[in-house]
Design an enzyme around this catalytic site. Structure first.
Site, PDB file in Angstrom:
ATOM      1  N   CYS A 110       0.777  -1.103   0.070  1.00 11.38           N
ATOM      2  CA  CYS A 110      -0.062  -0.029   0.042  1.00 11.38           C
ATOM      3  C   CYS A 110       0.812   1.364   0.124  1.00 11.38           C
ATOM      4  CB  CYS A 110      -0.921  -0.196   1.149  1.00 11.38           C
ATOM      5  SG  CYS A 110      -2.490  -0.954   1.095  1.00 11.38           S
ATOM      6  N   CYS A 218      -5.237   1.649   4.595  1.00 16.73           N
ATOM      7  CA  CYS A 218      -4.096   1.260   3.477  1.00 16.73           C
ATOM      8  C   CYS A 218      -3.074   2.416   3.647  1.00 16.73           C
ATOM      9  CB  CYS A 218      -4.696   1.496   2.338  1.00 16.73           C
ATOM     10  SG  CYS A 218      -5.327   3.404   1.823  1.00 16.73           S
TER      11      CYS A 218
END
Ligand code: SF4
Length: 223
Positions: A110, A218
């Site tokens: 991420c 994320c």
């Protein structure tokens, strides 16, 4: 280049308090009035309601789409469709080759496919807009509507902070807007395909995100 002076931080605190019960349109009007076209919207193309509000008030707003290379084909096609039909000003970010060794589900993935590309995309902007809602998750329950984003170095505006899923559904229906095509298949919160499933817990929209991984966010929205 934005700088977090004490005066700006005070101004943002006042605005945040003032918008506690404001409609998203009022918050957006202030955002574009205050920062002009120096504003970007980070859009997942699930957030069509906010995208529609933004295009009504500032149609040339830069719409940043973080292409992680892991999206569902339906997400990619829907993003392209709205870009074409609505004439959006879309910037698609792509991960660099340094992301290749990091598999989906790891924090590094991420960071390299979302966080770093967003940082590059908003560099030099005065403000960015997100579609986060306090009702999305406990991690978002106390987020502010307007504040200085220390991580990316600009103002962050969350016009939908006080909205519920029902508010979004009502807006979509009353404006006859298209929905992400996977919603009709039972998906409720859609990220990258390898870690998105249909909700695992009734009533918890995001319970199908990062299924099987020890993650809830994320990294875009963490300090
Ligand atoms: S959701 Fe998965 S594939 Fe997408 S960026 Fe995060 S870890 Fe990578």
């Amino acid at each position: 280049m934005p700088i977090s002076t004490p005066e700006l931080l005070d101004e943002l605190s006042v605005a945040d308090a003032r918008f506690a019960h404001a409609a998203p349109a009022e918050i957006l009007a202030w955002t574009f009035d205050r920062f002009g076209d120096d504003v970007a919207f980070a859009c997942s193309f699930e957030d069509v309601a906010l995208l529609d509000m933004i295009r009504r008030v500032a149609p040339r707003t830069e719409v940043i789409f973080l292409d992680t290379r892991g999206h569902f084909p339906e997400t990619m096609a829907f993003a392209q469709r709205l870009e074409d039909e609505w004439g959006l000003n879309v910037t698609r970010t792509l991960p660099g080759a340094d992301a290749d060794p990091w598999p989906c589900g790891t924090q590094r993935c991420c960071e390299l496919r979302k966080v770093a590309p967003l940082a590059r995309a908003v560099a030099g902007k005065a403000a960015w807009i997100t579609s986060l809602k306090r009702s999305d998750a406990p991690t978002r329950s106390s987020m502010r509507i307007v504040h200085w984003d220390e991580k990316f170095g600009l103002v962050k505006v969350n016009p939908l902070a006080t909205w519920s899923d029902d508010d979004v559904a009502y807006y979509l229906g009353s404006h006859e807007l298209p929905e992400h095509p996977l919603w009709s298949q039972g998906y409720a919160s859609i990220g990258c395909a390898p870690v998105t499933v249909k909700p695992l817990v009734d009533g918890d929209r995001r319970s199908g995100r990062w299924a099987g991984a020890d993650k809830e966010e994320c990294g875009l929205h963490e300090a």
